[in-house]
Scaffold this active site. Structure first.
Site, PDB file in Angstrom:
ATOM      1  N   ASP A 103      -2.128   1.568  -3.031  1.00 50.84           N
ATOM      2  CA  ASP A 103      -2.986   2.494  -3.770  1.00 50.84           C
ATOM      3  C   ASP A 103      -2.400   3.904  -3.747  1.00 50.84           C
ATOM      4  O   ASP A 103      -2.921   4.810  -4.396  1.00 50.84           O
ATOM      5  CB  ASP A 103      -4.420   2.472  -3.243  1.00 50.84           C
ATOM      6  CG  ASP A 103      -4.535   2.782  -1.759  1.00 50.84           C
ATOM      7  OD1 ASP A 103      -3.510   3.110  -1.136  1.00 50.84           O
ATOM      8  OD2 ASP A 103      -5.662   2.705  -1.226  1.00 50.84           O
ATOM      9  N   SER A 104      -1.269   4.069  -3.037  1.00 51.29           N
ATOM     10  CA  SER A 104      -0.493   5.314  -3.124  1.00 51.29           C
ATOM     11  C   SER A 104       0.016   5.555  -4.540  1.00 51.29           C
ATOM     12  O   SER A 104       0.470   6.656  -4.861  1.00 51.29           O
ATOM     13  CB  SER A 104       0.684   5.281  -2.143  1.00 51.29           C
ATOM     14  OG  SER A 104       1.411   4.064  -2.256  1.00 51.29           O
ATOM     15  N   ASP A 126      -2.848  -3.625  -2.532  1.00 47.78           N
ATOM     16  CA  ASP A 126      -3.994  -2.923  -1.949  1.00 47.78           C
ATOM     17  C   ASP A 126      -5.260  -3.156  -2.761  1.00 47.78           C
ATOM     18  O   ASP A 126      -5.245  -3.053  -3.999  1.00 47.78           O
ATOM     19  CB  ASP A 126      -3.734  -1.416  -1.920  1.00 47.78           C
ATOM     20  CG  ASP A 126      -3.068  -0.957  -0.635  1.00 47.78           C
ATOM     21  OD1 ASP A 126      -3.139  -1.680   0.381  1.00 47.78           O
ATOM     22  OD2 ASP A 126      -2.473   0.143  -0.633  1.00 47.78           O
ATOM     23  N   LYS A 128      -4.286  -6.310   0.775  1.00 45.30           N
ATOM     24  CA  LYS A 128      -4.418  -5.474   1.967  1.00 45.30           C
ATOM     25  C   LYS A 128      -5.661  -4.609   1.814  1.00 45.30           C
ATOM     26  O   LYS A 128      -5.968  -4.133   0.713  1.00 45.30           O
ATOM     27  CB  LYS A 128      -3.187  -4.579   2.166  1.00 45.30           C
ATOM     28  CG  LYS A 128      -3.283  -3.690   3.426  1.00 45.30           C
ATOM     29  CD  LYS A 128      -1.974  -3.004   3.741  1.00 45.30           C
ATOM     30  CE  LYS A 128      -1.684  -1.824   2.835  1.00 45.30           C
ATOM     31  NZ  LYS A 128      -2.642  -0.688   2.998  1.00 45.30           N
ATOM     32  N   GLU A 171      -0.876   2.933  10.708  1.00 49.33           N
ATOM     33  CA  GLU A 171      -0.407   4.183  10.115  1.00 49.33           C
ATOM     34  C   GLU A 171      -0.734   5.377  11.003  1.00 49.33           C
ATOM     35  O   GLU A 171      -1.889   5.567  11.399  1.00 49.33           O
ATOM     36  CB  GLU A 171      -1.025   4.379   8.722  1.00 49.33           C
ATOM     37  CG  GLU A 171      -0.544   5.650   8.037  1.00 49.33           C
ATOM     38  CD  GLU A 171      -0.930   5.745   6.572  1.00 49.33           C
ATOM     39  OE1 GLU A 171      -0.609   6.766   5.941  1.00 49.33           O
ATOM     40  OE2 GLU A 171      -1.559   4.782   6.058  1.00 49.33           O
TER      41      GLU A 171
END
EC number: 2.1.2.11
Length: 272
Positions: free
Chosen positions: A52-53, A91, A121, A190
């Site tokens: 989703d980045s 994502d 994810k 993360e």
């Protein structure tokens, strides 16, 4: 005596678990389009994350929150058409799984059916266990994500390192063990302290892939545009740049513009 590392013609969720068992590190990068996915896949990277980045990198949003399920499916389907070997993880975007396990399952099914991705994810631990259980019960592989969870940025108010204090570190380990028990095939950590990340990795039989989580985990993930030096203004400690495409691309564009304006391009050999 060294052990020969197995080369996988097609990386699967089982491949990743086997790689951890064999002490073989896992490489993971992001991709959001066909061309980039084809290059990443051809380079022998094990896992492509359709993150989703894309909300930041492709659309210019400040956070990952605005990207929609339809947009994630678009990016994922583009990536799937470009790969032959990689495992593709997609994502689930913000708002598509947090509040309702039934909605979470519908979202995951849409991604699998409409994009052709191999797994999904999602961020969180105990809070979303019912969503994870429903998705896994439908036969959809799930990768977890703990530590800094960007979809919760407004809750935390900062992108700083997570789980530095004992209470939060204990919860993270508990959540990691829970995700493994539920049936997740892997976990992303993360921006957590390296010692904690290594402890988590040693406590789990499933692979732990880190970003800003030190070298004691089972693999690493970076945003491709960051490691290529395209997003030159982003400089976290964990990022190693393997190229400086911002500079080389800028130079190429400037040279092209100059050649067009001077009449040098196209020359006699570059026309019909």
């Amino acid at each position: 005596m060294s052990v020969a590392k197995k080369e996988y013609k097609r990386v699967t969720t089982k491949s990743l678990v086997d790689m951890k068992a064999n002490g073989q590190k896992i490489s993971m990068l992001t991709a959001y389009d066909y061309t980039m996915a084809k290059i990443v896949d051809g380079a022998g990277i094990d896992v492509i994350l359709v993150g989703d980045s894309a909300s930041n990198v492709m659309a210019g949003h400040e956070t990952t929150l605005p990207i929609t399920l339809d947009q994630m499916i678009y990016h994922a389907s583009s990536v799937v058409r470009g790969i032959e070997r990689c495992l593709v993880v997609v994502d689930l975007p913000f708002g598509s799984y947090q509040s309702d396990p039934k909605e979470a399952l519908r979202s995951a099914i849409r991604i699998m059916k409409e994009s052709g991705g191999h797994s999904i994810k999602l961020e969180g631990g105990k809070e979303i266990k019912e969503s994870i259980k429903r998705i896994l019960n439908a036969g959809i592989p799930v990768m977890g994500h703990l530590g800094l969870t960007p979809q919760s940025i407004y809750k935390f108010g900062t992108y700083t390192v997570r789980a530095k204090e004992e209470e939060e570190a204990d919860k993270l380990l508990e959540d990691a063990l829970l995700l493994e028990r539920l049936g997740c095939f892997a976990l992303v950590l993360e921006k957590v302290p390296a010692a904690l990340a290594e402890k988590v990795a040693k406590s789990l039989s499933i692979p732990v892939i880190g970003i800003g989580a030190g070298g004691g985990v089972d693999g690493q993930v970076l945003v491709t545009h960051d490691m290529l030096g395209m997003t030159h203004e982003f400089n976290p400690r964990f990022l190693r740049r393997y190229n400086d495409l911002y500079t080389s691309m800028t130079t190429a564009f400037e040279n092209y513009s100059a050649d067009v304006k001077s009449g040098d391009f196209p020359n006699a050999e570059e026309q019909y």
